[in-house]
Design an enzyme around this catalytic site. Structure first.
Site, PDB file in Angstrom:
ATOM      1  N   CYS A 100      36.944  34.321  35.757  1.00 11.65           N
ATOM      2  CA  CYS A 100      36.796  32.937  36.226  1.00 11.65           C
ATOM      3  C   CYS A 100      36.794  31.995  35.015  1.00 11.65           C
ATOM      4  O   CYS A 100      36.756  32.439  33.862  1.00 11.65           O
ATOM      5  CB  CYS A 100      35.511  32.787  37.047  1.00 11.65           C
ATOM      6  SG  CYS A 100      34.008  32.774  36.032  1.00 11.65           S
ATOM      7  N   GLU A 113      24.267  39.594  41.097  1.00 11.65           N
ATOM      8  CA  GLU A 113      24.102  38.365  41.875  1.00 11.65           C
ATOM      9  C   GLU A 113      22.634  37.994  42.062  1.00 11.65           C
ATOM     10  O   GLU A 113      21.734  38.768  41.705  1.00 11.65           O
ATOM     11  CB  GLU A 113      24.816  38.526  43.226  1.00 11.65           C
ATOM     12  CG  GLU A 113      26.311  38.748  43.029  1.00 11.65           C
ATOM     13  CD  GLU A 113      27.106  38.778  44.311  1.00 11.65           C
ATOM     14  OE1 GLU A 113      26.502  38.897  45.403  1.00 11.65           O
ATOM     15  OE2 GLU A 113      28.342  38.683  44.217  1.00 11.65           O
ATOM     16  N   CYS A 120      33.906  32.516  32.550  1.00  6.80           N
ATOM     17  CA  CYS A 120      34.063  33.735  31.739  1.00  6.80           C
ATOM     18  C   CYS A 120      35.139  33.550  30.677  1.00  6.80           C
ATOM     19  O   CYS A 120      35.008  34.051  29.555  1.00  6.80           O
ATOM     20  CB  CYS A 120      34.382  34.934  32.623  1.00  6.80           C
ATOM     21  SG  CYS A 120      32.959  35.487  33.567  1.00  6.80           S
ATOM     22  N   ASN A 156      29.037  42.810  37.986  1.00  2.00           N
ATOM     23  CA  ASN A 156      28.474  41.537  38.433  1.00  2.00           C
ATOM     24  C   ASN A 156      27.071  41.732  38.992  1.00  2.00           C
ATOM     25  O   ASN A 156      26.784  42.735  39.657  1.00  2.00           O
ATOM     26  CB  ASN A 156      29.398  40.831  39.427  1.00  2.00           C
ATOM     27  CG  ASN A 156      29.783  41.669  40.629  1.00  2.00           C
ATOM     28  OD1 ASN A 156      29.873  42.882  40.546  1.00  2.00           O
ATOM     29  ND2 ASN A 156      30.008  41.021  41.750  1.00  2.00           N
ATOM     30  N   GLU A 201      32.346  40.238  33.473  1.00  3.17           N
ATOM     31  CA  GLU A 201      32.939  39.979  32.154  1.00  3.17           C
ATOM     32  C   GLU A 201      31.935  39.312  31.215  1.00  3.17           C
ATOM     33  O   GLU A 201      31.821  39.678  30.038  1.00  3.17           O
ATOM     34  CB  GLU A 201      34.167  39.065  32.270  1.00  3.17           C
ATOM     35  CG  GLU A 201      35.293  39.624  33.104  1.00  3.17           C
ATOM     36  CD  GLU A 201      35.234  39.152  34.548  1.00  3.17           C
ATOM     37  OE1 GLU A 201      34.141  39.208  35.141  1.00  3.17           O
ATOM     38  OE2 GLU A 201      36.280  38.760  35.075  1.00  3.17           O
ATOM     39  N   CYS A 223      28.916  37.067  36.233  1.00  7.56           N
ATOM     40  CA  CYS A 223      30.100  37.918  36.405  1.00  7.56           C
ATOM     41  C   CYS A 223      30.045  39.114  35.456  1.00  7.56           C
ATOM     42  O   CYS A 223      29.415  39.055  34.390  1.00  7.56           O
ATOM     43  CB  CYS A 223      31.367  37.140  36.089  1.00  7.56           C
ATOM     44  SG  CYS A 223      31.754  35.816  37.228  1.00  7.56           S
TER      45      CYS A 223
END
Ligand code: THU
Length: 166
Positions: free
Chosen positions: A114, A66, A117, A64, A77, A75
């Protein structure tokens, strides 16, 4: 329960002992775990790692990343899936593993993709017409495995729906 309806069920395989997984799944999870080292997560302090295996055997990892403008972050993924698409557009993603090294040392809480994703994974699965096996683990403990994104995103909006509108 009325008889005139059908039931859609999702199946999850839970491996209480990760060593019971096929060795290539264990290897992919290990790459995902190592990828947490490159997590850039100063805002959440939650380090996520992911790894995908492609049809040609290539493995791509991600973590990830940010941003001070929070929604600009991505993210682990999605970063993996987009990197696969950007670098190997002809190869399908066979499997994706996601895990973390954050949380309490006893935590068995799973990291699961999430909603955004899941939609990203669904796109690549549809694009190549092949299932993406998904492996999810927390800092330690059981690994939950689903055979495809349908299991995590039932009734998803698919390519065929738009085509029917042509
Ligand atoms: N995150 C992931 O990278 N993958 C997940 O499956 C769950 C959440 C990241 C996003 C954000 O950087 C941090 O974890 C906290 O939500």
């Amino acid at each position: 329960m009325p008889v005139h309806h059908r039931v859609l069920k999702t199946e999850l395989a839970i491996f209480d002992l990760p060593e019971d997984l096929p060795s290539e799944d264990q290897a992919l999870l290990e790459v995902a775990r190592q990828a947490t080292a490159n997590s850039y997560s100063p805002y959440s302090n939650f380090k996520v790692g992911a790894a995908v295996r492609l049809t040609n055997g290539q493995i791509i990892s991600g973590s990830n990343q940010e941003n001070i403008a929070y929604p600009s972050g991505l993210c682990a993924e999605s970063i993996c899936m987009f990197a696969a698409g950007a670098q190997f557009p002809e190869e399908a993603v066979v499997a994706l593993a996601v895990t973390t090294v954050s949380g309490s040392t006893e935590s068995e809480d799973l990291v699961t993709p999430c909603g955004l994703c899941r939609q990203v994974i669904a796109e690549y699965s549809s694009r190549h017409g092949s299932p993406v096996r998904i492996l999810m683990q927390g800092r330690q403990g059981p690994v939950v495995v689903v055979p495809d994104i349908q299991s995590l995103l039932p009734l998803m909006f698919e390519h065929g729906t738009l085509k029917k509108n042509d």
